[in-house]
Design an enzyme around this catalytic site. Structure first.
Site, PDB file in Angstrom:
ATOM      1  N   SER A 250      -4.462  -6.502   7.106  1.00  0.00           N
ATOM      2  CA  SER A 250      -4.755  -6.692   5.688  1.00  0.00           C
ATOM      3  C   SER A 250      -6.007  -5.998   5.203  1.00  0.00           C
ATOM      4  O   SER A 250      -6.152  -5.750   4.005  1.00  0.00           O
ATOM      5  CB  SER A 250      -4.854  -8.187   5.365  1.00  0.00           C
ATOM      6  OG  SER A 250      -5.915  -8.785   6.094  1.00  0.00           O
TER       7      SER A 250
ATOM      8  N   HIS B  81       1.886  -8.804   4.689  1.00  0.00           N
ATOM      9  CA  HIS B  81       1.731  -7.654   3.807  1.00  0.00           C
ATOM     10  C   HIS B  81       2.854  -6.633   3.966  1.00  0.00           C
ATOM     11  O   HIS B  81       2.787  -5.555   3.374  1.00  0.00           O
ATOM     12  CB  HIS B  81       0.370  -6.997   4.055  1.00  0.00           C
ATOM     13  CG  HIS B  81      -0.777  -7.926   3.801  1.00  0.00           C
ATOM     14  ND1 HIS B  81      -1.327  -8.129   2.556  1.00  0.00           N
ATOM     15  CD2 HIS B  81      -1.458  -8.743   4.646  1.00  0.00           C
ATOM     16  CE1 HIS B  81      -2.304  -9.007   2.642  1.00  0.00           C
ATOM     17  NE2 HIS B  81      -2.399  -9.402   3.896  1.00  0.00           N
TER      18      HIS B  81
ATOM     19  N   LYS C 217       2.702 -12.981  -2.077  1.00  0.00           N
ATOM     20  CA  LYS C 217       2.266 -11.593  -2.211  1.00  0.00           C
ATOM     21  C   LYS C 217       3.389 -10.797  -2.863  1.00  0.00           C
ATOM     22  O   LYS C 217       3.569 -10.872  -4.061  1.00  0.00           O
ATOM     23  CB  LYS C 217       1.830 -11.060  -0.850  1.00  0.00           C
ATOM     24  CG  LYS C 217       0.595 -11.805  -0.309  1.00  0.00           C
ATOM     25  CD  LYS C 217       0.172 -11.303   1.037  1.00  0.00           C
ATOM     26  CE  LYS C 217      -1.142 -11.954   1.496  1.00  0.00           C
ATOM     27  NZ  LYS C 217      -1.009 -13.412   1.740  1.00  0.00           N
TER      28      LYS C 217
END
Length: 405
Positions: A178, A206, A237
């Protein structure tokens, strides 16, 4: 007074350029936000597909609240497990190609639950030194023996795994790191786990929704499948809502239901969120155009910033860290962008290793090419300011050096 000691520690952090402070958004999460009454073009969220303020998700959440209320009222194992939760777990498992899935309130809680449930005294956890803080905390709480290997160093991990003679083995890693934006060598990691009879927990916070076929994540990106693989994906996300899930073999999920404290002993997330996430899954699966646009923005940014005195770290993902080095210099550069109406967070130790403070630029499919061009021009303008240029250190960080907090 104990409070005096606390204040002294905070003052010391401030002197080192490490004091953290919150800012309050006065708008929804989009590329164009208002903070403290001022408008900014933002490059700091993890809303990779631009779904956090999507009208279809807003409508689905409203419908979900109307039908299911606003609170679950109990833990999943009491009477807080609703039909939308069940439907979402089934949808997620099928989407990532696993037999079963389990919802958690956050990615942090998911990582805590998996590691604590699958490893304990007498077992060993093997962790990349740049893993997320949630994985680091999870391995310490598990009370298992901890072995950390240099970032992406398969040879060192191989040697460590070969030394263990008893107990179960669990390898844990981010899929997309990240703070660096690079990918873990997942094919090599899985091969080692097959050779040494170990589990492999992959934190795809991610990558889920962004990488792989139809956004299925980093395992799909590499074409990997194995009963040894345990996938954790977040839903706040790229999915644009909130929560997380773990997908794995049915026996793993059954074990988590019985032993993962962060699942058993917490109130379930509101079922209305699951309704919104079911709609989000459709948008992700149909989101090839969004992912293609995001990739074009990544190429544009990297091309436009390749001649700056600060170095973009190697990354083909939406996370594009600009390595600055000095803590205060990173803060100065971030402040310079804010003066130009652009919001990019400065990331400093202990989140990243000492001497590697950076601007963490994150791109979203909701950005336009014009938005990216504005950031490129602003950074070039700041590069020409003598007080910023003088403090610049272009020395790149060697791969695997340092640890993330």
């Amino acid at each position: 007074m104990p409070s005096a000691q606390l204040q002294t520690e905070l003052d010391e952090r401030a002197a080192q350029g490490l004091l953290r402070q919150r800012r309050t958004l006065e708008t929804p999460q989009t590329p164009h936000i208002i903070v403290d009454g001022k408008p900014y073009l933002a490059f700091s969220s993890n809303d990779y597909l631009g779904l956090a303020n999507h009208p279809q998700l807003i409508a689905a959440l409203q419908q979900g609240a109307q039908q299911w209320g606003v609170g679950a009222g109990a833990a999943h194992l009491v009477n807080g497990h609703f039909t939308p939760h069940h439907q979402l777990e089934q949808r997620l498992a099928a989407f990532v190609g696993k037999p079963a899935a389990l919802l958690f309130s956050t990615g942090y809680m998911a990582n805590l639950g998996v590691v604590q449930a699958l490893a304990g005294k007498g077992d060993t956890v093997y962790a990349d030194k740049l893993n997320h803080a949630s994985l680091n905390d999870a391995m310490l709480l598990s009370r298992a023996t901890v072995q950390r290997y240099r970032h992406g160093d398969l040879a060192q991990l191989d040697a460590l795994l070969a030394k263990q003679q008893s107990g179960s083995k669990l390898v844990i890693t981010d899929a997309v790191f990240s703070m660096d934006g690079d990918l873990a060598p997942l094919p090599g990691l899985l091969a080692l786990c097959e050779r040494h009879d170990a589990w492999l927990l992959v934190d795809d916070a991610h990558g889920f929704g962004v990488l792989g076929q139809y956004g299925r994540g980093t395992l799909s990106h590499f074409g990997l499948g194995s009963p040894r693989l345990i996938l954790m994906g977040t839903l706040g996300k790229a999915a644009g809502v909130s929560g997380a899930f773990v997908a794995a073999e049915q026996v793993v999920i059954d074990s988590l239901v019985n032993h993962a404290h962060s699942y058993v002993y917490t109130t379930a997330s509101p079922p209305a969120l699951a309704v919104a996430l079911l709609e989000s899954m459709t948008l992700i699966e149909q989101g090839d155009a969004l992912r293609a646009h995001l990739q074009r923005l990544i190429v544009k940014l990297r091309t436009g910033l390749n001649d700056l005195p600060w170095q973009l770290m190697p990354s083909d993902t939406a996370i594009q860290p600009l390595l600055v080095g000095d803590n205060k210099q990173a803060l100065t550069l971030s402040a310079g962008l804010r003066e130009r109406g652009i919001w990019v967070a400065a990331i400093r130790p202990p989140t990243v290793p000492q001497g590697t403070a950076r601007l963490r630029i994150t791109l979203s499919a909701a950005h336009t090419e014009g938005d990216v061009q504005r950031l490129i021009e602003a950074l070039h303008a700041l590069a020409g300011k003598s007080e910023i240029r003088a403090a610049t250190d272009r020395t790149p960080r060697p791969a695997g050096e340092g640890e993330r907090g």
